[in-house]
Design a protein around this motif. Structure first.
Motif, mmCIF file in Angstrom:
data_model
loop_
_atom_site.group_PDB
_atom_site.id
_atom_site.type_symbol
_atom_site.label_atom_id
_atom_site.label_comp_id
_atom_site.label_asym_id
_atom_site.label_seq_id
_atom_site.Cartn_x
_atom_site.Cartn_y
_atom_site.Cartn_z
ATOM 1 N N SER A 166 15.737 -4.053 27.377
ATOM 2 C CA SER A 166 16.125 -3.731 26.005
ATOM 3 C C SER A 166 16.781 -4.890 25.272
ATOM 4 C CB SER A 166 17.056 -2.515 25.990
ATOM 5 O OG SER A 166 18.239 -2.803 26.706
ATOM 6 N N SER A 167 16.914 -6.044 25.923
ATOM 7 C CA SER A 167 17.531 -7.180 25.239
ATOM 8 C C SER A 167 16.634 -7.632 24.086
ATOM 9 C CB SER A 167 17.806 -8.331 26.209
ATOM 10 O OG SER A 167 16.614 -8.942 26.611
ATOM 11 N N GLU A 168 17.281 -8.171 23.067
ATOM 12 C CA GLU A 168 16.563 -8.527 21.837
ATOM 13 C C GLU A 168 15.428 -9.508 22.067
ATOM 14 O OE1 GLU A 168 18.316 -10.020 17.913
ATOM 15 O OE2 GLU A 168 19.675 -8.412 18.546
ATOM 16 N N ASN A 169 15.656 -10.490 22.915
ATOM 17 C CA ASN A 169 14.650 -11.534 23.159
ATOM 18 C C ASN A 169 13.880 -11.263 24.451
ATOM 19 O OD1 ASN A 169 16.551 -12.332 21.339
ATOM 20 N ND2 ASN A 169 16.755 -14.408 22.106
ATOM 21 N N ALA A 170 13.778 -10.018 24.829
ATOM 22 C CA ALA A 170 13.170 -9.673 26.117
ATOM 23 C C ALA A 170 11.739 -10.195 26.222
ATOM 24 C CB ALA A 170 13.189 -8.164 26.313
ATOM 25 N N ASP A 171 11.490 -10.911 27.306
ATOM 26 C CA ASP A 171 10.132 -11.294 27.673
ATOM 27 C C ASP A 171 9.647 -10.167 28.573
ATOM 28 O OD1 ASP A 171 7.764 -12.515 28.390
ATOM 29 O OD2 ASP A 171 8.709 -13.888 29.817
ATOM 30 N N LEU A 172 9.065 -9.145 27.948
ATOM 31 C CA LEU A 172 8.700 -7.939 28.692
ATOM 32 C C LEU A 172 7.676 -8.264 29.776
ATOM 33 C CD1 LEU A 172 8.508 -5.262 25.854
ATOM 34 C CD2 LEU A 172 10.350 -5.648 27.506
ATOM 35 N N PRO A 173 7.860 -7.672 30.938
ATOM 36 C CA PRO A 173 6.936 -7.939 32.043
ATOM 37 C C PRO A 173 5.601 -7.242 31.843
ATOM 38 C CG PRO A 173 8.513 -6.258 32.663
ATOM 39 C CD PRO A 173 8.921 -6.742 31.301
ATOM 40 N N ASN A 174 4.592 -7.780 32.511
ATOM 41 C CA ASN A 174 3.286 -7.124 32.546
ATOM 42 C C ASN A 174 3.287 -5.972 33.547
ATOM 43 O OD1 ASN A 174 2.608 -10.356 32.352
ATOM 44 N ND2 ASN A 174 1.496 -9.104 30.876
ATOM 45 N N LEU A 175 4.178 -6.055 34.543
ATOM 46 C CA LEU A 175 4.207 -5.096 35.631
ATOM 47 C C LEU A 175 5.604 -5.070 36.241
ATOM 48 C CD1 LEU A 175 2.514 -3.247 37.554
ATOM 49 C CD2 LEU A 175 1.912 -5.318 38.824
ATOM 50 N N ILE A 176 6.115 -3.861 36.503
ATOM 51 C CA ILE A 176 7.432 -3.698 37.128
ATOM 52 C C ILE A 176 7.248 -3.119 38.530
ATOM 53 C CG2 ILE A 176 9.639 -2.449 37.046
ATOM 54 C CD1 ILE A 176 9.314 -2.345 33.983
ATOM 55 N N PHE A 177 7.918 -3.723 39.509
ATOM 56 C CA PHE A 177 8.042 -3.178 40.856
ATOM 57 C C PHE A 177 9.453 -2.603 40.932
ATOM 58 C CE2 PHE A 177 4.546 -6.064 41.341
ATOM 59 C CZ PHE A 177 3.737 -5.493 42.314
ATOM 60 N N LEU A 178 9.558 -1.303 41.175
ATOM 61 C CA LEU A 178 10.826 -0.593 41.021
ATOM 62 C C LEU A 178 11.245 0.107 42.311
ATOM 63 C CD1 LEU A 178 13.043 0.520 39.085
ATOM 64 C CD2 LEU A 178 11.416 2.331 38.474
ATOM 65 N N ASP A 179 12.403 -0.295 42.836
ATOM 66 C CA ASP A 179 12.997 0.386 43.983
ATOM 67 C C ASP A 179 13.620 1.690 43.500
ATOM 68 O OD1 ASP A 179 14.032 0.880 46.546
ATOM 69 O OD2 ASP A 179 15.822 -0.327 46.191
ATOM 70 N N LEU A 180 13.605 2.715 44.333
ATOM 71 C CA LEU A 180 14.179 4.002 43.932
ATOM 72 C C LEU A 180 15.677 4.081 44.158
ATOM 73 C CD1 LEU A 180 11.536 6.572 45.193
ATOM 74 C CD2 LEU A 180 11.910 5.753 42.863
ATOM 75 N N ASN A 181 16.143 3.553 45.284
ATOM 76 C CA ASN A 181 17.542 3.707 45.670
ATOM 77 C C ASN A 181 18.347 2.471 45.289
ATOM 78 O OD1 ASN A 181 17.045 6.256 46.948
ATOM 79 N ND2 ASN A 181 16.030 5.107 48.557
ATOM 80 N N MET A 182 18.850 2.485 44.056
ATOM 81 C CA MET A 182 19.657 1.378 43.558
ATOM 82 C C MET A 182 20.985 1.917 43.029
ATOM 83 S SD MET A 182 16.993 -1.044 41.461
ATOM 84 C CE MET A 182 16.529 0.224 40.294
ATOM 85 N N PRO A 183 22.009 1.060 43.050
ATOM 86 C CA PRO A 183 23.296 1.495 42.502
ATOM 87 C C PRO A 183 23.275 1.533 40.974
ATOM 88 C CG PRO A 183 23.418 -0.793 43.227
ATOM 89 C CD PRO A 183 22.048 -0.282 43.614
ATOM 90 N N ARG A 184 24.212 2.269 40.421
ATOM 91 C CA ARG A 184 24.484 2.371 38.991
ATOM 92 C C ARG A 184 23.459 3.199 38.228
ATOM 93 N NH1 ARG A 184 26.141 -3.099 36.436
ATOM 94 N NH2 ARG A 184 27.058 -1.665 34.938
ATOM 95 N N LYS A 185 22.192 3.070 38.554
ATOM 96 C CA LYS A 185 21.138 3.895 37.947
ATOM 97 C C LYS A 185 19.946 3.835 38.895
ATOM 98 C CE LYS A 185 20.605 4.009 33.474
ATOM 99 N NZ LYS A 185 20.218 3.875 32.076
ATOM 100 N N SER A 186 19.457 4.990 39.308
ATOM 101 C CA SER A 186 18.368 5.022 40.290
ATOM 102 C C SER A 186 17.037 4.612 39.667
ATOM 103 C CB SER A 186 18.231 6.423 40.873
ATOM 104 O OG SER A 186 17.639 7.293 39.912
ATOM 105 N N GLY A 187 16.102 4.288 40.528
ATOM 106 C CA GLY A 187 14.762 3.956 40.066
ATOM 107 C C GLY A 187 14.105 5.113 39.339
ATOM 108 N N MET A 188 14.362 6.329 39.806
ATOM 109 C CA MET A 188 13.774 7.494 39.142
ATOM 110 C C MET A 188 14.344 7.654 37.725
ATOM 111 S SD MET A 188 13.042 11.307 40.589
ATOM 112 C CE MET A 188 11.983 10.742 41.892
ATOM 113 N N GLU A 189 15.644 7.429 37.568
ATOM 114 C CA GLU A 189 16.255 7.486 36.233
ATOM 115 C C GLU A 189 15.661 6.408 35.322
ATOM 116 O OE1 GLU A 189 20.826 8.873 36.703
ATOM 117 O OE2 GLU A 189 20.265 7.117 37.901
#
Length: 148
Positions: free
Chosen positions: A48-71
């Protein structure tokens, strides 16, 4: 004219897994740029950063601190600006109920993290080949899980 590099984003809190993933992508292709974030809040801030270089593809772990991958998946898929970014779940667990829910939520594929480096390389390579060959934003349920 040179084809632009594929921008991959890995969201994973496990430093060793991140190192193995980076090493694998470096060996697979020099046509990829990899960004890494270590928790769900970092991921959402990155996207969500203003100058975000958005990725073509995200690899997302499910079990992460602060906010889960599912969230994060739910938040990304509900955003007009981000919902078209394909997401591959990259997680240690393989609970078929959760996998079905992730498929319904719009994840592109699911990878259970392999223990051996050669298998890590294999599943990432398969994921990139499927992504590059994919003309539709979703795959069939029987091809959702990528295995070495």
């Amino acid at each position: 004219m040179e084809k632009p590099k594929l921008h991959l984003l890995l969201a994973d809190d496990d430093i060793d897994d991140c190192d193995f993933f980076k090493e694998a992508t470096d060996e697979i292709s020099d046509a990829c740029n990899l960004s890494i974030v270590h928790n769900g809040v970092e991921l959402m801030n990155f996207l969500s950063s203003e100058n975000a270089d958005l990725p073509n593809l995200i690899f997302l772990d499910l079990n992460m601190p602060r906010k889960s991958g599912m969230e994060c998946l739910a938040e990304i898929k509900s955003s007009d600006q981000l919902s078209q970014i394909p997401i591959i779940i990259y997680s240690t667990s393989l609970d078929h109920t959760v996998v079905s829910e992730l498929y319904q939520m719009g994840a592109l594929h699911y990878i259970q993290k392999p223990a051996e480096f050669s298998s890590i390389k294999t599943v990432i390579e398969k994921a990139l080949l499927l992504f590059n060959a994919n003309v539709t934003p979703t795959c069939s349920r029987e091809h959702f899980i990528i295995q070495p």
